[in-house]
Design an enzyme around this catalytic site. Structure first.
Site, PDB file in Angstrom:
ATOM      1  N   ASP A  19      37.368  52.171  25.372  1.00  0.00           N
ATOM      2  CA  ASP A  19      37.517  50.683  25.919  1.00  0.00           C
ATOM      3  C   ASP A  19      39.249  50.775  26.020  1.00  0.00           C
ATOM      4  OD1 ASP A  19      34.991  50.327  25.845  1.00  0.00           O
ATOM      5  OD2 ASP A  19      35.189  49.235  23.887  1.00  0.00           O
ATOM      6  N   GLU A 225      30.642  44.003  32.918  1.00  0.00           N
ATOM      7  CA  GLU A 225      31.566  43.945  31.896  1.00  0.00           C
ATOM      8  C   GLU A 225      32.871  44.694  32.243  1.00  0.00           C
ATOM      9  OE1 GLU A 225      29.708  45.789  28.413  1.00  0.00           O
ATOM     10  OE2 GLU A 225      29.856  47.699  29.315  1.00  0.00           O
TER      11      GLU A 225
HETATM   12  O1  FUB Z   1      32.968  49.205  23.124  1.00  0.00           O
HETATM   13  C1  FUB Z   1      31.926  48.172  22.913  1.00  0.00           C
HETATM   14  C2  FUB Z   1      31.640  47.791  24.305  1.00  0.00           C
HETATM   15  O2  FUB Z   1      31.314  48.764  25.227  1.00  0.00           O
HETATM   16  C3  FUB Z   1      32.930  47.220  25.213  1.00  0.00           C
HETATM   17  O3  FUB Z   1      33.269  46.066  24.879  1.00  0.00           O
HETATM   18  C4  FUB Z   1      32.171  47.354  26.779  1.00  0.00           C
HETATM   19  O4  FUB Z   1      33.103  47.297  27.576  1.00  0.00           O
HETATM   20  C5  FUB Z   1      31.577  48.638  26.538  1.00  0.00           C
HETATM   21  O5  FUB Z   1      32.675  49.765  26.667  1.00  0.00           O
END
Ligand code: FUB
Length: 323
Positions: A19, A225
């Site tokens: 991330d 997301e």
């Molecule tokens: O790393 C945890 C979660 O997985 C992140 O918040 C999302 O964007 C995905 O990458």
């Protein structure tokens, strides 16, 4: 002497990182990643396998320089409101202060977004005692534009975005039907001190070239997301993960609040379920920071941050990258 980092290679191999939110501060590229832990976890749609506890800050001087790990800069045990799951963070600079924005589950198991501050881009960061009032879900991305600061956030499934459609948390709420408009990311203006929302958060609309909303069943294009906003040639680019189809895609607007018109794919699927990115200009070039699970042999919860150059076409569209 640490080895220089190469494009499409892990920035660091002594820890797992994911991330990446990259920014240029004090003449270097600083990267604010999640810190994946090297333990075995049960993998499920709720994201329980991403059981991260702290953040490290990384930096590189540019192409071909080594990556520096500045060490642990914030741990969940030091955040009074946070219980677990320190997911994707971002950072911003304003008021001679560096701000680290991060999501975590509170003691009611609801994802909230907190802020921590430092005098240095490499931390350590001191958390505010409470999460940002009115914040929810995951993946904060902060964009500072001509004196105004905006925070974009939201993620489906484990990120709980679909549970907030009524304005309050409904634990068993599901997303819209396939033929209804998809849920968009949420945006809020930040207050001058960067510690609270100025006004109510609102949903961003992502539309196709005919002006119609992207539908929830359109999994190749709909928002899942990991929002990121950058500005290029006077236009705002909102890029994000499509989750179940594993693309990083983008949409363009003349207004940071949208609506954003869908354009196409930036990054094809990588090794691993999640895909998450940021885009930054350093000197004359633009870079995409992303992660994959190649170093761990594909383990969902053990990812590594990488970078590669990002190129625009003359009309402002972005060339698709096949990692
Ligand atoms: O790393 C945890 C979660 O997985 C992140 O918040 C999302 O964007 C995905 O990458």
């Amino acid at each position: 002497m640490t080895k220089p980092v190469q494009p499409n290679e892990p920035l660091v191999t002594h820890i797992y990182t994911a991330d990446p939110s990259a920014h240029v501060f004090e003449g270097k590229i600083y990267i604010y990643p999640s810190h994946d832990l090297d333990h075995e976890m049960i993998s499920n749609d709720n994201g329980d396998q991403y059981n991260m506890e702290d953040y490290h800050v990384l930096s590189i001087d540019g192409d071909g320089s080594p990556c520096v790990d500045h060490g642990e800069v914030l741990h969940v045990k030091d955040v009074p409101w946070a219980k677990q799951q320190m997911w994707a963070p971002d950072a911003a600079y304003k008021n001679n202060t560096y701000y680290l924005f991060f999501p975590a589950r509170d003691y009611d198991d609801i994802f909230r977004i907190g802020v921590a501050t430092s005098a240095s881009p490499s931390g350590p960061f001191t958390p505010e005692p409470n999460y940002i009032p009115g914040s929810y879900s995951i993946d904060p991305a902060v964009f500072v534009d001509d004196g105004k600061s905006y925070i974009y956030f939201g993620g489906l499934w484990g990120g709980q975005l679909e549970k907030w459609q009524t304005g309050s948390f409904v634990p068993d709420a599901e997303g819209p039907s396939e033929t209804a408009p998809a849920l968009g990311p949420i945006v809020a203006e930040l207050s001058e001190d960067m510690l609270s929302f100025e006004g109510e958060p609102r949903e961003i609309s992502i539309i196709d070239t005919n002006g119609n909303p992207i539908l929830a069943g359109d999994e190749e294009r709909r928002y899942f997301e990991g929002p990121w906003v950058h500005k290029y040639n006077g236009c705002y680019y909102l890029s994000y993960s499509t989750g179940t189809t594993h693309n990083i895609v983008y949409a363009i607007s003349k207004d940071p609040l949208g609506p954003y018109e869908y354009q196409g794919k930036i990054l094809s699927p990588v090794i691993g379920w999640t895909t998450h990115h940021s885009i930054v200009q350093f000197k004359e070039k633009w870079y995409l920071f992303y992660h994959d699970s190649s170093l761990s042999g594909g383990a969902d919860n053990k990812r590594s941050v990488k970078y590669t150059e990002l190129r625009y076409n003359d009309d402002g569209t972005i060339q698709t990258i096949h990692p």
